[in-house]
Design a protein around this motif. Sequence first.
Motif, PDB file in Angstrom:
ATOM      1  N   ILE A 211       0.628  -1.102   0.036  1.00 54.63           N
ATOM      2  CA  ILE A 211      -0.293  -0.286  -0.021  1.00 54.63           C
ATOM      3  C   ILE A 211       1.301   1.221   0.027  1.00 54.63           C
ATOM      4  O   ILE A 211       1.940   0.997   0.428  1.00 54.63           O
ATOM      5  CB  ILE A 211      -0.659   0.144   1.348  1.00 54.63           C
ATOM      6  CG1 ILE A 211      -1.604  -0.871   1.680  1.00 54.63           C
ATOM      7  CG2 ILE A 211      -1.923   1.076   0.845  1.00 54.63           C
ATOM      8  CD1 ILE A 211      -2.328  -1.697  -0.110  1.00 54.63           C
ATOM      9  N   GLY A 212       0.812   2.316  -0.908  1.00 56.72           N
ATOM     10  CA  GLY A 212       1.556   3.874  -0.757  1.00 56.72           C
ATOM     11  C   GLY A 212       0.183   4.734  -0.435  1.00 56.72           C
ATOM     12  O   GLY A 212      -1.071   4.380  -0.719  1.00 56.72           O
ATOM     13  N   MET A 213       0.454   5.633   0.544  1.00 54.82           N
ATOM     14  CA  MET A 213      -0.472   6.841   0.784  1.00 54.82           C
ATOM     15  C   MET A 213       0.260   7.909   0.106  1.00 54.82           C
ATOM     16  O   MET A 213       1.833   7.814   1.368  1.00 54.82           O
ATOM     17  CB  MET A 213      -0.648   6.503   1.932  1.00 54.82           C
ATOM     18  CG  MET A 213      -1.426   5.256   2.012  1.00 54.82           C
ATOM     19  SD  MET A 213      -2.446   5.371   3.919  1.00 54.82           S
ATOM     20  CE  MET A 213      -3.640   4.091   3.753  1.00 54.82           C
ATOM     21  N   THR A 214       0.573   8.858  -0.452  1.00 53.78           N
ATOM     22  CA  THR A 214       0.973  10.033  -0.704  1.00 53.78           C
ATOM     23  C   THR A 214      -0.167  11.473  -0.090  1.00 53.78           C
ATOM     24  O   THR A 214      -0.926  11.190  -0.769  1.00 53.78           O
ATOM     25  CB  THR A 214       1.617   9.926  -1.579  1.00 53.78           C
ATOM     26  OG1 THR A 214       2.243   9.182  -2.249  1.00 53.78           O
ATOM     27  CG2 THR A 214       2.732  11.707  -2.075  1.00 53.78           C
ATOM     28  N   PHE A 215       1.098  12.006   0.205  1.00 59.70           N
ATOM     29  CA  PHE A 215      -0.209  13.685   0.376  1.00 59.70           C
ATOM     30  C   PHE A 215       0.245  14.171   0.636  1.00 59.70           C
ATOM     31  O   PHE A 215       1.850  14.732   1.089  1.00 59.70           O
ATOM     32  CB  PHE A 215      -1.215  13.283   2.269  1.00 59.70           C
ATOM     33  CG  PHE A 215       0.236  13.217   3.185  1.00 59.70           C
ATOM     34  CD1 PHE A 215       0.482  14.738   4.445  1.00 59.70           C
ATOM     35  CD2 PHE A 215       0.820  11.837   3.665  1.00 59.70           C
ATOM     36  CE1 PHE A 215       0.970  13.713   4.713  1.00 59.70           C
ATOM     37  CE2 PHE A 215       1.239  11.989   4.612  1.00 59.70           C
ATOM     38  CZ  PHE A 215       1.572  13.167   5.135  1.00 59.70           C
ATOM     39  N   ALA A 216      -0.624  16.267   0.494  1.00 61.53           N
ATOM     40  CA  ALA A 216      -0.016  16.781  -0.221  1.00 61.53           C
ATOM     41  C   ALA A 216       0.595  16.927   1.423  1.00 61.53           C
ATOM     42  O   ALA A 216      -0.161  17.358   2.378  1.00 61.53           O
ATOM     43  CB  ALA A 216      -0.329  17.814  -1.038  1.00 61.53           C
ATOM     44  N   SER A 217       1.733  18.497   1.432  1.00 56.93           N
ATOM     45  CA  SER A 217       2.062  19.339   3.317  1.00 56.93           C
ATOM     46  C   SER A 217       3.205  19.446   2.901  1.00 56.93           C
ATOM     47  O   SER A 217       4.094  19.834   2.508  1.00 56.93           O
ATOM     48  CB  SER A 217       2.737  17.761   4.229  1.00 56.93           C
ATOM     49  OG  SER A 217       2.401  18.616   5.804  1.00 56.93           O
ATOM     50  N   GLU A 218       2.902  20.960   3.765  1.00 60.25           N
ATOM     51  CA  GLU A 218       4.142  22.011   4.317  1.00 60.25           C
ATOM     52  C   GLU A 218       5.055  20.860   4.809  1.00 60.25           C
ATOM     53  O   GLU A 218       4.976  19.775   5.688  1.00 60.25           O
ATOM     54  CB  GLU A 218       4.381  23.034   5.029  1.00 60.25           C
ATOM     55  CG  GLU A 218       2.829  23.815   4.103  1.00 60.25           C
ATOM     56  CD  GLU A 218       3.569  24.115   3.055  1.00 60.25           C
ATOM     57  OE1 GLU A 218       5.280  24.745   2.879  1.00 60.25           O
ATOM     58  OE2 GLU A 218       3.436  24.186   2.175  1.00 60.25           O
ATOM     59  N   PRO A 219       6.389  21.070   5.471  1.00 59.66           N
ATOM     60  CA  PRO A 219       7.287  20.134   6.137  1.00 59.66           C
ATOM     61  C   PRO A 219       6.737  19.991   7.309  1.00 59.66           C
ATOM     62  O   PRO A 219       6.618  21.247   7.737  1.00 59.66           O
ATOM     63  CB  PRO A 219       8.731  21.379   5.919  1.00 59.66           C
ATOM     64  CG  PRO A 219       8.486  21.626   4.692  1.00 59.66           C
ATOM     65  CD  PRO A 219       7.385  22.152   4.634  1.00 59.66           C
ATOM     66  N   LEU A 220       6.989  18.698   7.720  1.00 57.40           N
ATOM     67  CA  LEU A 220       6.253  18.715   9.029  1.00 57.40           C
ATOM     68  C   LEU A 220       7.839  18.327  10.205  1.00 57.40           C
ATOM     69  O   LEU A 220       8.799  17.641   9.380  1.00 57.40           O
ATOM     70  CB  LEU A 220       5.785  17.120   9.395  1.00 57.40           C
ATOM     71  CG  LEU A 220       4.200  17.166   8.580  1.00 57.40           C
ATOM     72  CD1 LEU A 220       3.981  15.789   7.451  1.00 57.40           C
ATOM     73  CD2 LEU A 220       3.440  17.701   9.095  1.00 57.40           C
ATOM     74  N   GLY A 221       7.752  18.468  11.030  1.00 55.62           N
ATOM     75  CA  GLY A 221       8.975  18.088  12.278  1.00 55.62           C
ATOM     76  C   GLY A 221       8.092  16.834  12.763  1.00 55.62           C
ATOM     77  O   GLY A 221       7.178  16.743  13.635  1.00 55.62           O
ATOM     78  N   TYR A 222       9.340  16.334  12.770  1.00 56.17           N
ATOM     79  CA  TYR A 222       8.871  14.714  13.270  1.00 56.17           C
ATOM     80  C   TYR A 222      10.426  14.330  13.371  1.00 56.17           C
ATOM     81  O   TYR A 222      11.743  14.066  12.297  1.00 56.17           O
ATOM     82  CB  TYR A 222       8.138  13.786  12.644  1.00 56.17           C
ATOM     83  CG  TYR A 222       8.418  13.192  10.985  1.00 56.17           C
ATOM     84  CD1 TYR A 222       9.383  11.727  10.535  1.00 56.17           C
ATOM     85  CD2 TYR A 222       8.366  14.125   9.888  1.00 56.17           C
ATOM     86  CE1 TYR A 222       9.815  11.353   9.079  1.00 56.17           C
ATOM     87  CE2 TYR A 222       8.811  13.935   8.590  1.00 56.17           C
ATOM     88  CZ  TYR A 222       9.616  12.534   8.257  1.00 56.17           C
ATOM     89  OH  TYR A 222       9.906  12.374   6.977  1.00 56.17           O
TER      90      TYR A 222
END
Length: 383
Positions: A211-222
């Motif tokens: 399964i592949g999941m791709t989502f648009a987002s600004e840079p996330l801190g983790y």
Amino acid sequence: MTNRKVLISGSGVAGPALAFWLVRAGWDVTVVERAPELRAGGYKVDVRGAATTVLHRMGLHAAAKERDTGMRQVTYVNKAGRRIASLPADLLMGRRGDDLEIMRGDLGVLLHEAAGAHTIFGDAISEISARSVRFESGRVEEFDVIVAADGLNSSTRGLVMPEVRLDHLGAYISIFEVENDLGIEREEIMYTEPGRLIFAYAMGAGEPARIGMTFASEPLGYDRRDIAAQKDLLRAAFAGRGWRSDDFLAQIDDAPDFYFDSMSQVPAPRWSSGRVVLLGDAGYCPSPASGQGTSLALVGAYVLGQQLVDGGGFAEYERIMRPYVEKNMAFGRRMVRDMVPASRLAIGFRNYGMRTLRFHPRKEQVIDKVLAPMHEAANAITI
């Protein structure tokens, strides 16, 4: 480089591909890999254009072709899982001639076995001094050349080029394995909604689905090593979404090979510092959206190996590779937007095109025209 002693950090694709050429030239090659063993499985990758020429010159194209995924079709579904359209996989994904699709782990094992280099697992470079390398295990050894082939988030690159920062392209991707209850065999299913893409594929009805999941987002801190935090980010992005999103999310804690990272590129202004040189994703990752990372790794390993053996050096390696890399990076930036369309209008237009295309009498020519930038990028170097 009187002793021609080389240390390669990373045993994915670029590392063993370079080791293949240097070992055959009589160089003393050591590969160091942080993982405790070779990574099997993973996700499927494409080998296109100039990279197929490299595989032929390695004598490995036939063996790689035998391990081709054999995907037969790509199917688009709507929110309820109803099939919108299906098209032949090779046609839609632009694979032509000797191009092939293979699981990343299968290609890595093939290259590792063909290279025959001394490989150290469960260790990594911790310090690089004027002449020696210190490993995390405490061992110290001298090398003439050090190659950073340890991926997008290369720790080796960070030791010698800390100024290099990733160029975030506005999206994140996760890939993981689940039980195949989708009834798919050598088929890839895609579902898109604004800012989100879910895809699933399986080699056989009795094989696990990836399964592949791709989502648009600004840079996330983790923390990149905090898998639990990455799973929480994925849940936040996809919980309650369409198709089978919640079913897939319910299985991520049991997934044996969870992967999560940003869709990013490495815009390194230079690929070497002293006796350290960057190779593959560590130096010029074009992002997974391009589908060209594996091909760049194979071609880069060939060119770097040729220049080291023939005396052209790092500068000539970069001169030859730069135009090819820049073409593929431009293509990768474009494709991120296509993977996660921002509006329902764009998705509806794409789905309508997919439904009607299968009836078009010249659909092959239509798709080739759309994919012309990909073919141009894949062949933007003469081997």
